[in-house]
Write a protein that holds these residues in place. Structure first.
Motif, PDB file in Angstrom:
ATOM      1  N   TYR A 197     -47.695  46.453  17.769  1.00  0.00           N
ATOM      2  CA  TYR A 197     -47.289  45.163  17.181  1.00  0.00           C
ATOM      3  C   TYR A 197     -48.303  44.014  17.833  1.00  0.00           C
ATOM      4  O   TYR A 197     -48.533  43.989  19.138  1.00  0.00           O
ATOM      5  N   TYR A 198     -48.509  43.015  17.180  1.00  0.00           N
ATOM      6  CA  TYR A 198     -49.489  41.891  17.466  1.00  0.00           C
ATOM      7  C   TYR A 198     -48.496  40.744  17.955  1.00  0.00           C
ATOM      8  O   TYR A 198     -47.951  40.334  17.003  1.00  0.00           O
ATOM      9  N   PRO A 199     -48.590  40.178  19.121  1.00  0.00           N
ATOM     10  CA  PRO A 199     -47.449  39.466  19.644  1.00  0.00           C
ATOM     11  C   PRO A 199     -47.570  38.022  19.245  1.00  0.00           C
ATOM     12  O   PRO A 199     -46.659  37.159  19.083  1.00  0.00           O
ATOM     13  N   ASN A 200     -48.966  37.570  18.782  1.00  0.00           N
ATOM     14  CA  ASN A 200     -49.214  36.272  18.281  1.00  0.00           C
ATOM     15  C   ASN A 200     -48.765  36.100  16.906  1.00  0.00           C
ATOM     16  O   ASN A 200     -49.973  36.473  16.069  1.00  0.00           O
ATOM     17  N   ASP A 201     -47.743  35.603  16.593  1.00  0.00           N
ATOM     18  CA  ASP A 201     -47.286  35.425  15.155  1.00  0.00           C
ATOM     19  C   ASP A 201     -47.869  34.238  14.665  1.00  0.00           C
ATOM     20  O   ASP A 201     -48.214  34.754  13.004  1.00  0.00           O
ATOM     21  N   GLU A 202     -48.120  33.338  15.295  1.00  0.00           N
ATOM     22  CA  GLU A 202     -49.050  32.237  14.494  1.00  0.00           C
ATOM     23  C   GLU A 202     -50.480  32.600  14.066  1.00  0.00           C
ATOM     24  O   GLU A 202     -51.238  32.368  13.048  1.00  0.00           O
ATOM     25  N   GLY A 203     -51.343  33.294  15.027  1.00  0.00           N
ATOM     26  CA  GLY A 203     -52.474  34.194  14.854  1.00  0.00           C
ATOM     27  C   GLY A 203     -52.574  35.028  13.644  1.00  0.00           C
ATOM     28  O   GLY A 203     -53.264  35.085  12.635  1.00  0.00           O
ATOM     29  N   ALA A 204     -51.449  35.759  13.539  1.00  0.00           N
ATOM     30  CA  ALA A 204     -51.255  36.832  12.468  1.00  0.00           C
ATOM     31  C   ALA A 204     -50.883  36.106  11.143  1.00  0.00           C
ATOM     32  O   ALA A 204     -51.402  36.691   9.935  1.00  0.00           O
ATOM     33  N   SER A 205     -50.597  34.752  11.151  1.00  0.00           N
ATOM     34  CA  SER A 205     -49.979  34.257   9.812  1.00  0.00           C
ATOM     35  C   SER A 205     -51.319  33.987   8.924  1.00  0.00           C
ATOM     36  O   SER A 205     -51.165  33.693   7.719  1.00  0.00           O
ATOM     37  N   LYS A 206     -52.475  33.789   9.542  1.00  0.00           N
ATOM     38  CA  LYS A 206     -53.602  33.676   8.842  1.00  0.00           C
ATOM     39  C   LYS A 206     -54.207  35.056   7.929  1.00  0.00           C
ATOM     40  O   LYS A 206     -55.183  34.978   7.359  1.00  0.00           O
ATOM     41  N   TYR A 207     -53.500  36.160   8.183  1.00  0.00           N
ATOM     42  CA  TYR A 207     -53.777  37.419   7.670  1.00  0.00           C
ATOM     43  C   TYR A 207     -53.179  37.694   6.427  1.00  0.00           C
ATOM     44  O   TYR A 207     -51.878  37.527   6.345  1.00  0.00           O
ATOM     45  N   THR A 208     -53.758  38.407   5.631  1.00  0.00           N
ATOM     46  CA  THR A 208     -53.101  38.672   4.341  1.00  0.00           C
ATOM     47  C   THR A 208     -52.189  39.911   4.572  1.00  0.00           C
ATOM     48  O   THR A 208     -51.033  40.222   3.998  1.00  0.00           O
ATOM     49  N   LEU A 209     -52.548  40.436   5.698  1.00  0.00           N
ATOM     50  CA  LEU A 209     -51.758  41.758   5.858  1.00  0.00           C
ATOM     51  C   LEU A 209     -50.517  41.598   7.002  1.00  0.00           C
ATOM     52  O   LEU A 209     -49.990  42.528   7.717  1.00  0.00           O
ATOM     53  N   LYS A 210     -50.503  40.192   7.182  1.00  0.00           N
ATOM     54  CA  LYS A 210     -49.237  39.813   8.274  1.00  0.00           C
ATOM     55  C   LYS A 210     -47.686  40.513   7.674  1.00  0.00           C
ATOM     56  O   LYS A 210     -47.680  40.696   6.457  1.00  0.00           O
ATOM     57  N   ALA A 211     -46.935  40.516   8.646  1.00  0.00           N
ATOM     58  CA  ALA A 211     -45.521  41.138   8.196  1.00  0.00           C
ATOM     59  C   ALA A 211     -44.672  40.083   7.621  1.00  0.00           C
ATOM     60  O   ALA A 211     -44.890  38.770   8.077  1.00  0.00           O
ATOM     61  N   ASP A 212     -43.782  40.070   6.782  1.00  0.00           N
ATOM     62  CA  ASP A 212     -43.235  38.920   6.098  1.00  0.00           C
ATOM     63  C   ASP A 212     -42.018  38.545   6.934  1.00  0.00           C
ATOM     64  O   ASP A 212     -41.699  37.483   6.935  1.00  0.00           O
ATOM     65  N   THR A 213     -41.587  39.558   7.841  1.00  0.00           N
ATOM     66  CA  THR A 213     -40.642  39.056   8.824  1.00  0.00           C
ATOM     67  C   THR A 213     -41.128  39.940  10.242  1.00  0.00           C
ATOM     68  O   THR A 213     -41.567  40.898  10.223  1.00  0.00           O
ATOM     69  N   GLY A 214     -40.825  39.172  11.470  1.00  0.00           N
ATOM     70  CA  GLY A 214     -41.002  39.889  12.799  1.00  0.00           C
ATOM     71  C   GLY A 214     -42.588  39.967  13.028  1.00  0.00           C
ATOM     72  O   GLY A 214     -43.462  39.181  12.363  1.00  0.00           O
ATOM     73  N   HIS A 215     -42.999  40.545  14.046  1.00  0.00           N
ATOM     74  CA  HIS A 215     -44.362  40.670  14.137  1.00  0.00           C
ATOM     75  C   HIS A 215     -45.208  41.687  13.438  1.00  0.00           C
ATOM     76  O   HIS A 215     -44.523  42.537  13.007  1.00  0.00           O
ATOM     77  N   TYR A 217     -48.378  44.296  12.331  1.00  0.00           N
ATOM     78  CA  TYR A 217     -48.837  45.552  12.978  1.00  0.00           C
ATOM     79  C   TYR A 217     -50.290  45.322  13.447  1.00  0.00           C
ATOM     80  O   TYR A 217     -50.946  44.729  12.625  1.00  0.00           O
ATOM     81  N   ALA A 218     -50.859  45.333  14.651  1.00  0.00           N
ATOM     82  CA  ALA A 218     -52.143  44.929  15.030  1.00  0.00           C
ATOM     83  C   ALA A 218     -53.114  46.042  14.201  1.00  0.00           C
ATOM     84  O   ALA A 218     -54.115  45.329  14.130  1.00  0.00           O
ATOM     85  N   HIS A 219     -52.759  47.145  14.118  1.00  0.00           N
ATOM     86  CA  HIS A 219     -53.685  48.013  13.585  1.00  0.00           C
ATOM     87  C   HIS A 219     -53.994  47.543  12.021  1.00  0.00           C
ATOM     88  O   HIS A 219     -55.097  47.831  11.734  1.00  0.00           O
ATOM     89  N   HIS A 220     -52.929  46.968  11.304  1.00  0.00           N
ATOM     90  CA  HIS A 220     -53.309  46.368   9.956  1.00  0.00           C
ATOM     91  C   HIS A 220     -54.224  45.145  10.095  1.00  0.00           C
ATOM     92  O   HIS A 220     -55.195  45.155   9.405  1.00  0.00           O
ATOM     93  N   LEU A 221     -54.023  44.421  11.432  1.00  0.00           N
ATOM     94  CA  LEU A 221     -54.735  43.452  11.204  1.00  0.00           C
ATOM     95  C   LEU A 221     -56.125  43.701  11.604  1.00  0.00           C
ATOM     96  O   LEU A 221     -56.937  42.830  11.045  1.00  0.00           O
ATOM     97  N   PHE A 222     -56.402  44.750  12.318  1.00  0.00           N
ATOM     98  CA  PHE A 222     -57.661  45.176  12.930  1.00  0.00           C
ATOM     99  C   PHE A 222     -58.644  45.512  11.836  1.00  0.00           C
ATOM    100  O   PHE A 222     -59.709  45.188  11.634  1.00  0.00           O
ATOM    101  N   ILE A 223     -57.861  46.114  10.682  1.00  0.00           N
ATOM    102  CA  ILE A 223     -58.543  46.495   9.576  1.00  0.00           C
ATOM    103  C   ILE A 223     -59.061  45.508   8.851  1.00  0.00           C
ATOM    104  O   ILE A 223     -60.382  45.585   8.292  1.00  0.00           O
ATOM    105  N   GLU A 224     -58.158  44.465   8.646  1.00  0.00           N
ATOM    106  CA  GLU A 224     -58.495  43.329   7.765  1.00  0.00           C
ATOM    107  C   GLU A 224     -59.367  42.378   8.367  1.00  0.00           C
ATOM    108  O   GLU A 224     -60.575  41.930   8.025  1.00  0.00           O
ATOM    109  N   GLN A 225     -59.573  42.202   9.714  1.00  0.00           N
ATOM    110  CA  GLN A 225     -60.521  41.583  10.527  1.00  0.00           C
ATOM    111  C   GLN A 225     -61.834  42.418  10.568  1.00  0.00           C
ATOM    112  O   GLN A 225     -62.837  41.736  10.468  1.00  0.00           O
ATOM    113  N   SER A 226     -61.802  43.676  10.366  1.00  0.00           N
ATOM    114  CA  SER A 226     -63.066  44.528  10.284  1.00  0.00           C
ATOM    115  C   SER A 226     -63.456  44.353   8.979  1.00  0.00           C
ATOM    116  O   SER A 226     -64.796  44.195   8.943  1.00  0.00           O
ATOM    117  N   MET A 227     -62.983  44.280   8.117  1.00  0.00           N
ATOM    118  CA  MET A 227     -63.318  43.992   6.635  1.00  0.00           C
ATOM    119  C   MET A 227     -64.273  42.948   6.414  1.00  0.00           C
ATOM    120  O   MET A 227     -65.149  42.863   5.860  1.00  0.00           O
TER     121      MET A 227
END
Length: 329
Positions: A197-215, A217-227
């Protein structure tokens, strides 16, 4: 008994790291980073050491001339010393991608980018750099420029030292890879994805692959950032957990990948490589969508045999060559 070239270099790293660990009252990994820097600079940079200790270290450093060894020999010796240090460290992020996986990923990259004479490569979770250096050492015919990002200061220091010792062209960034990166899009992204899990919810909120609730997944965000840092038509080679497409967030990931990339292949690594079947991994190969980029006629799917099984690997390589001829001609 004769000592191999790799052991000769390892012994110098190991003995000098032990001396510095004692003298500086630090961990073995920190001492290894210090001794590697000394080695590269051809001097002892720690001013607090006694003259006797300095002389001991310089004598050890003079025992080997790095230019007379191959990059792979240096990498393996340095990796062995890092692995020794990691055994003493209980940090879960201090883990290294096995050599055999790095070698196979290097082979895949050289096959998929056969027509490229020069490549740019990014590893957004570079750690000590072992995966990217294994790949760079096996892209002999290609001119390569690499970029690596890691939030862990000690790991990035070890990657920096490894790059210097092997004279590998890589730019390293010590930062959270999910924050904005000042790196232009590359031909290839390669990563042993950090799972959790990625602990920075505010940072995650900029991503399409952010979770709807809670933290998220870091690995999903890494895929999106890499893309976002891959050129149109560029490739991404990820080491993924086998359950990546079975998690509660998997439908979002499916949707995202359908819009942004074509899945080229999923190669399941042998279960024998992993102590716990739950931590088994596969190699996911993606191509970013772009003008004129055609999806493959069929996705390359294979269960890899033990990577030391030459006959089994030969048949996988033949299957890969046939697939490339049919889908990438």
């Amino acid at each position: 008994m004769s000592v191999s070239p790799m052991e000769t270099i390892f012994n110098v790293f190991n003995e000098t790291a032990d001396i510095l660990k004692e003298e500086l009252s630090c961990t073995y990994l920190e001492a290894l980073a210090e001794t590697s820097e000394n080695f590269f600079q051809g001097d002892v940079l720690q001013t607090e050491l006694s003259e006797v200790t300095k002389k001991r270290l310089l004598k050890k450093y003079s025992e080997i001339k790095l230019e007379s060894y191959t990059n792979e020999t240096i990498r393996k010796a340095f990796q062995l010393a890092i692995l020794k240090g990691m055994k003493d460290s209980s940090q879960p992020n201090h883990q290294m991608t096995p050599d055999s996986i790095g070698l196979f990923m290097g082979y895949l990259i050289s096959k998929f980018l056969e027509k490229h004479s020069a490549v740019t490569i990014l590893d957004p979770a570079v750690g000590t750099g072992n995966l990217i250096f294994t790949i760079l050492n096996h892209l002999d015919a290609k001119e390569a420029n690499a970029f690596g990002v890691d939030i862990d200061e000690l790991l990035i220091q070890l990657a920096y030292d490894g790059a210097n010792l092997q004279q590998q062209p890589i730019q390293l960034f010590n930062q959270d890879a999910l924050e904005p990166l000042f790196i232009d899009p590359v031909d290839v992204v390669v990563s042993d994805l950090p799972v959790g899990y990625y602990p920075n919810d505010e940072g995650a909120s900029k991503y399409t692959l952010k979770a709807d609730t809670g933290h998220s997944y870091a690995h999903h965000l890494f895929i999106e950032q890499s893309m976002g840092h891959t050129k149109p038509g560029g490739y991404l080679f990820f080491l993924i957990p086998n359950g990546l497409f079975e998690s509660p967030e998997a439908p979002n990931l499916h949707r995202y990948l359908k819009e942004t990339a074509d899945i080229q292949g999923i190669l399941q690594l042998p279960l024998s490589m992993f102590q716990n079947p739950g931590s088994a991994k596969s190699i996911l190969i993606l191509q970013k969508k772009g003008l004129g980029v055609q999806p493959p006629k069929q996705v390359l799917l294979a269960n890899l045999p033990s990577l030391s099984n030459q006959q089994g690997m030969q048949s996988i390589i033949e299957k890969l060559d046939q697939w490339l001829a049919e889908n990438k001609a």
